[in-house]
Design a protein around this motif. Structure first.
Motif, PDB file in Angstrom:
ATOM      1  N   GLY A  99     -25.212  -7.826  33.493  1.00  0.00           N
ATOM      2  CA  GLY A  99     -26.615  -7.953  33.142  1.00  0.00           C
ATOM      3  C   GLY A  99     -27.404  -6.682  33.416  1.00  0.00           C
ATOM      4  N   THR A 100     -28.424  -6.471  32.598  1.00  0.00           N
ATOM      5  CA  THR A 100     -29.314  -5.332  32.785  1.00  0.00           C
ATOM      6  C   THR A 100     -30.755  -5.795  32.550  1.00  0.00           C
ATOM      7  N   GLN A 101     -31.654  -5.366  33.433  1.00  0.00           N
ATOM      8  CA  GLN A 101     -33.036  -5.827  33.370  1.00  0.00           C
ATOM      9  C   GLN A 101     -33.817  -5.046  32.311  1.00  0.00           C
ATOM     10  N   VAL A 102     -34.528  -5.783  31.488  1.00  0.00           N
ATOM     11  CA  VAL A 102     -35.474  -5.192  30.539  1.00  0.00           C
ATOM     12  C   VAL A 102     -36.855  -5.751  30.869  1.00  0.00           C
ATOM     13  N   THR A 103     -37.784  -4.862  31.152  1.00  0.00           N
ATOM     14  CA  THR A 103     -39.147  -5.269  31.481  1.00  0.00           C
ATOM     15  C   THR A 103     -40.107  -4.588  30.506  1.00  0.00           C
TER      16      THR A 103
ATOM     17  N   MET B 294     -33.611  -2.199  20.322  1.00  0.00           N
ATOM     18  CA  MET B 294     -34.768  -3.089  20.441  1.00  0.00           C
ATOM     19  C   MET B 294     -36.037  -2.285  20.167  1.00  0.00           C
ATOM     20  N   ASN B 295     -36.722  -2.643  19.104  1.00  0.00           N
ATOM     21  CA  ASN B 295     -37.972  -1.981  18.725  1.00  0.00           C
ATOM     22  C   ASN B 295     -39.129  -2.968  18.807  1.00  0.00           C
ATOM     23  N   SER B 296     -40.328  -2.429  18.806  1.00  0.00           N
ATOM     24  CA  SER B 296     -41.542  -3.257  18.846  1.00  0.00           C
ATOM     25  C   SER B 296     -41.463  -4.300  19.950  1.00  0.00           C
ATOM     26  N   LEU B 297     -41.071  -3.856  21.124  1.00  0.00           N
ATOM     27  CA  LEU B 297     -40.874  -4.776  22.245  1.00  0.00           C
ATOM     28  C   LEU B 297     -42.177  -5.434  22.666  1.00  0.00           C
ATOM     29  N   LYS B 298     -42.046  -6.688  23.073  1.00  0.00           N
ATOM     30  CA  LYS B 298     -43.181  -7.487  23.506  1.00  0.00           C
ATOM     31  C   LYS B 298     -42.969  -7.925  24.957  1.00  0.00           C
ATOM     32  N   PRO B 299     -44.039  -8.250  25.661  1.00  0.00           N
ATOM     33  CA  PRO B 299     -43.865  -8.737  27.041  1.00  0.00           C
ATOM     34  C   PRO B 299     -42.923  -9.939  27.129  1.00  0.00           C
ATOM     35  N   GLU B 300     -42.914 -10.778  26.115  1.00  0.00           N
ATOM     36  CA  GLU B 300     -42.036 -11.952  26.148  1.00  0.00           C
ATOM     37  C   GLU B 300     -40.560 -11.604  25.959  1.00  0.00           C
ATOM     38  N   ASP B 301     -40.249 -10.350  25.680  1.00  0.00           N
ATOM     39  CA  ASP B 301     -38.854  -9.908  25.636  1.00  0.00           C
ATOM     40  C   ASP B 301     -38.324  -9.584  27.033  1.00  0.00           C
TER      41      ASP B 301
ATOM     42  N   GLY C 153     -34.419  -1.107  31.367  1.00  0.00           N
ATOM     43  CA  GLY C 153     -35.472  -0.378  32.045  1.00  0.00           C
ATOM     44  C   GLY C 153     -36.839  -0.944  31.771  1.00  0.00           C
ATOM     45  N   LEU C 154     -37.853  -0.166  32.120  1.00  0.00           N
ATOM     46  CA  LEU C 154     -39.255  -0.549  31.932  1.00  0.00           C
ATOM     47  C   LEU C 154     -39.803   0.181  30.714  1.00  0.00           C
ATOM     48  N   VAL C 155     -40.464  -0.555  29.846  1.00  0.00           N
ATOM     49  CA  VAL C 155     -41.024   0.037  28.635  1.00  0.00           C
ATOM     50  C   VAL C 155     -42.356  -0.627  28.336  1.00  0.00           C
ATOM     51  N   GLN C 156     -43.246   0.111  27.719  1.00  0.00           N
ATOM     52  CA  GLN C 156     -44.547  -0.446  27.356  1.00  0.00           C
ATOM     53  C   GLN C 156     -44.433  -1.305  26.094  1.00  0.00           C
ATOM     54  N   PRO C 157     -45.339  -2.249  25.929  1.00  0.00           N
ATOM     55  CA  PRO C 157     -45.349  -3.039  24.678  1.00  0.00           C
ATOM     56  C   PRO C 157     -45.406  -2.135  23.458  1.00  0.00           C
TER      57      PRO C 157
END
Length: 121
Positions: free
Chosen positions: A114-118, A82-89, A10-14
């Protein structure tokens, strides 16, 4: 027939967190290892984290300390916290497994869809 089904993208903030799940189903005799891989646009697919039947774990350097892989043997399921996600993830995350089906004496490698992570603000 063996299938790997991922969920949890899904979509998550940095700085945010996501948990991915991958369930293997079908005529499975044994699982050698399961892992998570990712592919960003214009880049090759690469290993993120892997866990073996003996509970050995490997992580890509870029995710060490932020991502945690775990599994539930009874459910033939692997997780990626997945914690502390970054845009480069940001990438499509694929589940992969090396396993032996009950219909063959050999082990083969299988991919999930596959699953999209943004990661974006």
């Amino acid at each position: 027939q063996v299938q790997l089904v991922e969920s949890g993208g899904g979509l998550v903030q940095p700085g945010g967190s996501l948990r991915l799940s991958c369930a293997a189903s079908g005529s499975i005799f044994s699982i050698n290892y399961m892992g998570w891989y990712r592919q960003a646009p214009g880049k090759q697919r690469g290993l993120v984290a892997l866990i073996t039947s003996g509970d050995s774990i490997n992580y890509a350097d870029s995710v060490k300390g932020r991502f945690t892989i775990s599994k539930d043997n009874a459910k033939n399921t692997v997780y990626l916290q997945m914690n502390s996600l970054k845009p480069e993830d940001t990438a499509v995350y694929y589940c992969g497994a090396s396993l032996q089906s009950s219909e063959s004496s050999a082990s083969y490698f299988y991919w999930g869809q596959g699953t999209q992570v943004t990661v974006s603000s």
